[in-house]
Scaffold this motif. Structure first.
Motif, mmCIF file in Angstrom:
data_model
loop_
_atom_site.group_PDB
_atom_site.id
_atom_site.type_symbol
_atom_site.label_atom_id
_atom_site.label_comp_id
_atom_site.label_asym_id
_atom_site.label_seq_id
_atom_site.Cartn_x
_atom_site.Cartn_y
_atom_site.Cartn_z
ATOM 1 N N ARG A 42 0.827 -1.216 0.000
ATOM 2 C CA ARG A 42 0.000 0.000 0.000
ATOM 3 C C ARG A 42 0.859 1.264 0.000
ATOM 4 O O ARG A 42 0.585 2.224 -0.744
ATOM 5 C CB ARG A 42 -0.927 -0.002 1.211
ATOM 6 C CG ARG A 42 -2.057 -1.015 1.120
ATOM 7 C CD ARG A 42 -3.038 -0.842 2.261
ATOM 8 N NE ARG A 42 -3.758 0.426 2.173
ATOM 9 C CZ ARG A 42 -4.545 0.896 3.126
ATOM 10 N NH1 ARG A 42 -4.702 0.214 4.255
ATOM 11 N NH2 ARG A 42 -5.173 2.042 2.971
ATOM 12 N N ALA A 43 1.909 1.277 0.816
ATOM 13 C CA ALA A 43 2.766 2.466 0.877
ATOM 14 C C ALA A 43 3.485 2.713 -0.440
ATOM 15 O O ALA A 43 3.577 3.852 -0.921
ATOM 16 C CB ALA A 43 3.772 2.317 2.020
ATOM 17 N N ARG A 44 3.986 1.635 -1.049
ATOM 18 C CA ARG A 44 4.700 1.786 -2.325
ATOM 19 C C ARG A 44 3.759 2.225 -3.440
ATOM 20 O O ARG A 44 4.117 3.052 -4.290
ATOM 21 C CB ARG A 44 5.395 0.476 -2.700
ATOM 22 C CG ARG A 44 6.689 0.243 -1.969
ATOM 23 C CD ARG A 44 7.805 1.151 -2.486
ATOM 24 N NE ARG A 44 8.286 0.674 -3.782
ATOM 25 C CZ ARG A 44 8.709 1.459 -4.765
ATOM 26 N NH1 ARG A 44 8.666 2.774 -4.626
ATOM 27 N NH2 ARG A 44 9.157 0.946 -5.898
ATOM 28 N N LEU A 45 2.541 1.698 -3.456
ATOM 29 C CA LEU A 45 1.593 2.102 -4.495
ATOM 30 C C LEU A 45 1.201 3.567 -4.330
ATOM 31 O O LEU A 45 1.051 4.300 -5.319
ATOM 32 C CB LEU A 45 0.359 1.210 -4.462
ATOM 33 C CG LEU A 45 0.567 -0.217 -4.956
ATOM 34 C CD1 LEU A 45 -0.690 -1.047 -4.743
ATOM 35 C CD2 LEU A 45 0.948 -0.232 -6.444
ATOM 36 N N LYS A 46 1.050 3.995 -3.102
ATOM 37 C CA LYS A 46 0.736 5.408 -2.863
ATOM 38 C C LYS A 46 1.862 6.288 -3.378
ATOM 39 O O LYS A 46 1.637 7.325 -4.025
ATOM 40 C CB LYS A 46 0.515 5.645 -1.371
ATOM 41 C CG LYS A 46 0.051 7.055 -1.024
ATOM 42 C CD LYS A 46 -0.277 7.172 0.453
ATOM 43 C CE LYS A 46 -0.770 8.579 0.779
ATOM 44 N NZ LYS A 46 -1.107 8.719 2.228
ATOM 45 N N GLU A 47 3.098 5.847 -3.137
ATOM 46 C CA GLU A 47 4.267 6.600 -3.605
ATOM 47 C C GLU A 47 4.356 6.590 -5.130
ATOM 48 O O GLU A 47 4.576 7.642 -5.761
ATOM 49 C CB GLU A 47 5.529 5.979 -3.003
ATOM 50 C CG GLU A 47 6.839 6.567 -3.495
ATOM 51 C CD GLU A 47 8.035 5.774 -3.005
ATOM 52 O OE1 GLU A 47 9.118 5.939 -3.593
ATOM 53 O OE2 GLU A 47 7.894 4.982 -2.045
ATOM 54 N N LEU A 48 4.177 5.428 -5.734
ATOM 55 C CA LEU A 48 4.359 5.295 -7.188
ATOM 56 C C LEU A 48 3.260 5.977 -7.992
ATOM 57 O O LEU A 48 3.469 6.336 -9.153
ATOM 58 C CB LEU A 48 4.424 3.811 -7.566
ATOM 59 C CG LEU A 48 5.675 3.059 -7.096
ATOM 60 C CD1 LEU A 48 5.516 1.558 -7.347
ATOM 61 C CD2 LEU A 48 6.926 3.575 -7.809
ATOM 62 N N THR A 49 2.082 6.136 -7.405
ATOM 63 C CA THR A 49 0.965 6.757 -8.136
ATOM 64 C C THR A 49 0.638 8.155 -7.635
ATOM 65 O O THR A 49 -0.386 8.727 -8.030
ATOM 66 C CB THR A 49 -0.301 5.875 -8.029
ATOM 67 O OG1 THR A 49 -0.734 5.826 -6.657
ATOM 68 C CG2 THR A 49 -0.049 4.467 -8.546
ATOM 69 N N GLY A 50 1.492 8.717 -6.783
ATOM 70 C CA GLY A 50 1.220 10.041 -6.247
ATOM 71 C C GLY A 50 -0.065 10.109 -5.444
ATOM 72 O O GLY A 50 -0.716 11.161 -5.382
ATOM 73 N N GLY A 51 -0.446 8.982 -4.838
ATOM 74 C CA GLY A 51 -1.654 8.929 -4.027
ATOM 75 C C GLY A 51 -2.922 8.656 -4.806
ATOM 76 O O GLY A 51 -3.996 8.478 -4.208
ATOM 77 N N ARG A 52 -2.830 8.598 -6.132
ATOM 78 C CA ARG A 52 -4.035 8.412 -6.962
ATOM 79 C C ARG A 52 -4.562 6.979 -6.897
ATOM 80 O O ARG A 52 -5.768 6.741 -6.940
ATOM 81 C CB ARG A 52 -3.721 8.793 -8.408
ATOM 82 C CG ARG A 52 -4.878 8.555 -9.375
ATOM 83 C CD ARG A 52 -4.486 8.897 -10.805
ATOM 84 N NE ARG A 52 -5.562 8.547 -11.713
ATOM 85 C CZ ARG A 52 -5.754 7.342 -12.229
ATOM 86 N NH1 ARG A 52 -4.918 6.355 -11.919
ATOM 87 N NH2 ARG A 52 -6.764 7.102 -13.039
ATOM 88 N N GLY A 53 -3.670 6.007 -6.848
ATOM 89 C CA GLY A 53 -4.071 4.607 -6.910
ATOM 90 C C GLY A 53 -3.914 4.042 -8.311
ATOM 91 O O GLY A 53 -3.543 4.753 -9.259
ATOM 92 N N VAL A 54 -4.202 2.757 -8.447
ATOM 93 C CA VAL A 54 -4.013 2.069 -9.723
ATOM 94 C C VAL A 54 -5.355 1.851 -10.411
ATOM 95 O O VAL A 54 -6.387 1.697 -9.764
ATOM 96 C CB VAL A 54 -3.286 0.713 -9.536
ATOM 97 C CG1 VAL A 54 -1.877 0.942 -9.007
ATOM 98 C CG2 VAL A 54 -4.042 -0.203 -8.593
#
Length: 326
Positions: free
Chosen positions: A197-209
């Motif tokens: 969850r933390a990495r996805l928030k970082e990689l998507t700028g908080g937008r999500g996938v």
């Protein structure tokens, strides 16, 4: 003929290899001399009696094969003895010969050998159906692939790249992540050492996938569901973790999201023309070198129990294929 036989439901170690009678070929069927058989996670479930398809013992596992047609049944058109084919059989493939419904048989392209063909149909057929018909993946969207080091996961990574998505691959360990990178992943998450969850928030700028491809289930499903973007789609492929997750209904509501089931076998039966169009594209992309199936191990038919145990232990990066002598 030689066959791997499940005489009672149980673990891979309960399987035996013995001589059995070759199967007869009925109307609408083809009999294939098996040259290679793909090894898939559903094979581990069917021998335990835990799969949606539940044959009564004794039977041979093995859901997909590649080989040469020996005989065609009455009413079969478009195939003849000597044709090189791949077939999705459900079970029976870990044997010297297998009978398959002609509707579930495809010619092997000239650019593909038997080993590659034996491990192609289920992983790529499932993954393209999931991403195209069920996930509606569009160019420029972000795709998260869980279990990205396994057979279906690597296929989904490749296809996500081909379809123009930004692919984030999540897997356990550097070897599997390296394979996912080679298959086209733009970003990597090691879920053994990192918070998904933390990495996805970082990689998507908080937008999500936008789309999640999930053959794992369990805790990863929970993390992915909470990491969806607005109008995201979570594709339920399977439950390799062993835990079928429960869905808090408020989360899809708040995100305007879809949790979408993917059952390629039913899709093939219900929409065969659409499935064939998928395979036309898959064969073209393979011939162009845009798809490079990763066969991790080629093992002998007699090694089927060890191959299935390797899947259960998650020590495989890519696909295992059994070669059948003779």
């Amino acid at each position: 003929m030689k066959a791997v036989v499940c005489k009672r439901f149980g673990s891979p170690d309960t399987l035996v290899v013995e001589e059995v009678e070759a199967p007869p070929c009925g109307p609408g069927m083809v009999r294939v001399r098996v040259r290679a058989a793909g090894v898939n996670f559903p094979d581990t479930l069917i021998i335990e009696g835990k799969y949606q398809l539940r044959p009564e013992p004794p039977f041979s596992p093995g859901a997909e094969v590649a080989g040469v047609i020996e005989e065609v049944g009455n009413g079969v058109t478009g195939f003849a003895p000597g044709d090189r084919v791949m077939a999705v059989t459900g079970y029976g493939g870990f044997a010297g010969q297998v009978v398959a419904d002609a509707a579930r048989v495809l010619p092997i392209p000239a650019t593909m050998d038997f080993v590659t063909a034996a491990g192609f149909a289920m992983t790529y057929g499932t993954s393209l159906h999931a991403l195209r018909q069920r996930g509606r993946l569009a160019p420029g969207e972000t795709l998260l692939v869980l279990g990205a080091g396994g057979g279906v996961g690597l296929a989904a990574v490749e296809l996500g790249r081909v379809l123009g998505a930004r692919v984030i691959a999540a897997a356990g360990g550097p070897e599997k992540l390296a394979a996912a990178r080679a298959a086209g992943a733009a970003e990597l998450i090691d879920y053994r050492t990192e918070s998904v969850r933390a990495r996805l928030k970082e990689l998507t700028g908080g937008r999500g996938v936008d789309v999640v491809y999930d053959p794992v289930g369990g805790d990863l499903f929970d993390d992915a569901l909470r990491s969806l973007a607005w109008k995201g789609r979570l594709l339920v492929i399977g439950f390799a973790s062993g835990r079928i997750p429960q869905i808090p209904a408020n989360l899809p509501l708040l995100k305007g999201a879809d949790v979408v089931g993917v059952f390629w076998g039913a899709f093939r039966r219900q929409e065969p023309e659409e499935d064939r169009r998928n395979f036309d594209d898959l064969f073209t992309w393979h011939a162009e070198g845009r798809l490079r199936p990763r066969v991790a191990r080629v093992m002998a038919l007699e090694e089927a129990p060890a191959a299935l145990n390797a899947l259960l232990e998650r020590t495989v990066t890519g696909k295992i294929v059994l070669e059948v002598a003779g």
